[in-house]
Design a protein around this motif. Sequence first.
Motif, PDB file in Angstrom:
ATOM      1  N   GLU A   1       0.808  -1.226   0.000  1.00 19.76           N
ATOM      2  CA  GLU A   1       0.000   0.000   0.000  1.00 19.76           C
ATOM      3  C   GLU A   1       0.844   1.281   0.000  1.00 19.76           C
ATOM      4  OE1 GLU A   1      -0.531  -2.594   1.872  1.00 19.76           O
ATOM      5  OE2 GLU A   1      -2.618  -3.215   1.564  1.00 19.76           O
ATOM      6  N   GLY A   2       1.965   1.267   0.721  1.00 20.72           N
ATOM      7  CA  GLY A   2       2.768   2.484   0.846  1.00 20.72           C
ATOM      8  C   GLY A   2       3.169   3.056  -0.501  1.00 20.72           C
ATOM      9  N   ILE A   3       3.589   2.190  -1.389  1.00 18.81           N
ATOM     10  CA  ILE A   3       4.003   2.626  -2.726  1.00 18.81           C
ATOM     11  C   ILE A   3       2.796   3.159  -3.484  1.00 18.81           C
ATOM     12  CG2 ILE A   3       4.830   1.787  -4.962  1.00 18.81           C
ATOM     13  CD1 ILE A   3       6.645  -0.165  -3.425  1.00 18.81           C
ATOM     14  N   GLN A   4       1.699   2.425  -3.420  1.00 17.40           N
ATOM     15  CA  GLN A   4       0.501   2.797  -4.181  1.00 17.40           C
ATOM     16  C   GLN A   4      -0.029   4.167  -3.751  1.00 17.40           C
ATOM     17  OE1 GLN A   4      -0.612  -1.943  -4.583  1.00 17.40           O
ATOM     18  NE2 GLN A   4      -2.012  -0.611  -3.495  1.00 17.40           N
ATOM     19  N   GLU A   5      -0.066   4.404  -2.434  1.00 19.32           N
ATOM     20  CA  GLU A   5      -0.588   5.678  -1.941  1.00 19.32           C
ATOM     21  C   GLU A   5       0.304   6.850  -2.359  1.00 19.32           C
ATOM     22  OE1 GLU A   5      -2.397   3.424   1.963  1.00 19.32           O
ATOM     23  OE2 GLU A   5      -1.378   5.338   2.304  1.00 19.32           O
ATOM     24  N   GLU A   6       1.610   6.643  -2.335  1.00 21.95           N
ATOM     25  CA  GLU A   6       2.509   7.730  -2.731  1.00 21.95           C
ATOM     26  C   GLU A   6       2.396   8.026  -4.229  1.00 21.95           C
ATOM     27  OE1 GLU A   6       3.782   9.629  -0.700  1.00 21.95           O
ATOM     28  OE2 GLU A   6       4.136   8.544   1.173  1.00 21.95           O
TER      29      GLU A   6
END
Lengths: 317, 317
Positions: B113-118
């Motif tokens: 998720e961290g990559i996707q949100e950024e």
Amino acid sequence: MSYKHLSTSSDHASLISSYDTYLFDCDGVLWSGDEVIAGAKEVLQRLRASGKSIIFVTNNATKSRRAYLKKFQSLGIQADVSEIFSSAYASAVYLKHVLKLPEDRKVYVLGMEGIQEELEDVGLKWCGGTSPEDNVFLPTLDFTSLLQPEVIDGKVGAVLCGFDMHMSYIKLAKAYKHITRAGATSGSPQAGESGGACHFILTNDDSTFPAKGGPWPGAGSLSAPLVFSSKRTPTIIGKPHQHMLDCIEAVKPFDKSRALFVGDRLDTDIAFANKGGIKSLLVLTGISTKAEIDADGAEVVPDYLTQSLGDLLAAFQ
Amino acid sequence: MSYKHLSTSSDHASLISSYDTYLFDCDGVLWSGDEVIAGAKEVLQRLRASGKSIIFVTNNATKSRRAYLKKFQSLGIQADVSEIFSSAYASAVYLKHVLKLPEDRKVYVLGMEGIQEELEDVGLKWCGGTSPEDNVFLPTLDFTSLLQPEVIDGKVGAVLCGFDMHMSYIKLAKAYKHITRAGATSGSPQAGESGGACHFILTNDDSTFPAKGGPWPGAGSLSAPLVFSSKRTPTIIGKPHQHMLDCIEAVKPFDKSRALFVGDRLDTDIAFANKGGIKSLLVLTGISTKAEIDADGAEVVPDYLTQSLGDLLAAFQ
């Protein structure tokens, strides 16, 4: 280095008269996917009829030799299990007879049924692989299940890594813990012990896997996380590495000076034959091209070149 | 090379007077797992009270900066999103502002998720990642589903690979096809096009991931299959690579001659500071040890050493 490009019937006839044992890579030489290479079946029949020995040598570890035999049968190509040498079989033989892994120690498998069946055939226990508990996705950032007692099984004495379409973080994490535990590189696992030495073996290190729509990431790519994280140098069994040849020679001895390896890949097949002191024939029905061996500074060059295995029929006419 | 071992209050006070901007690695420096390092919270408060600038620099790409802020809050450590630089955020900034990926091109994600949100925060589209269709196990040796039209999406203009506990053969296979397609290395993806150039980016190449019971295989290990199979050299964003520093300097400029990097890992933190021309302080509450920097031929050595971030409290007393 130079090679002989076989172009006339007498070239082919002369080749056949020079060798008694023929070692064949399969995919790209005998068949491509599910289609037999034109003439391949007939060439094998003629070789057998002439009293030649035939050996099949494949890095494909997804199937056991028995399952692989079914592929030969489905394509109508005569073969016997005793003629088939796969990297899964050679890995099992290596663990059992060269490394002498004690019977009470287990092999942790990153791989599929082929590896598991070959391990069972030589009397070795395995875990991981297709076990349901290792073929799930862990909850995100939750390592709890890996911390339970005996999840990292101390009876594991070797990690064997091959092509695995069900590669999972669980399997990588467990295998990593086995090959980096205290004493993992300290020698050989002992019977009756738990923990300590743990071998690290790859069936093969092909970067890609040939299948419909491929190439796709191969066994060497799927084992790369373990090599990178553990910083260990694994023992690699399949072509071009020589453990595969050791296995063949131990089980089915032959005169290397009268043997010919037929393959479609320079980096696996032809390099394997060259290193092993066996003459080699490159066919152009698979991966490698004539341009690669004609290039300045080409490092791996076969002894002979022909377009297709079917060309050898000319020798028998 | 030699370093200064901070041992007296005046050593610590002299350090604080020399620098205005403090860059902190987080895990192993501010906290270890879910426990705050003793004194770390108070040191940060004193630095803020003295008018110092604070920047947090983490290779952890599993969380977005906003989610990471919650970790700070749960541990009672003051922080602001604008102070947090993660490899996921820096990767998104790099794709958007340095590589200028057109808005209609997608980023294929191996990650969480961290990559996707950024990526969403900078206005970039993504696929792969946590998408349900890419988080399943393929049937054994059945590549059919990968051969359907548009499964290998031609609108993908970059593959971004980070830590992913749901790594799957599907994701590896799709990412491999993107970064090896015709023209993949031919420059930059163009708006309106399909196929062609495709960037290959890693958030970071840490071989291991720190978590309870760890270390476990890390982002660098999980991207190893793509590097090995594609034979491409990826662009790596996180420490010790300098794209992370470029991102910080672009978003939050500071005087490097008056900045200090505090970290627990020689190969990421201290190497990052050394390469970037920033002075560095190694703390011994994480991965690296004093023996490593005292060893003959040690290649990465910090400017300063102290046992724990908490030691700096002495400077304020």
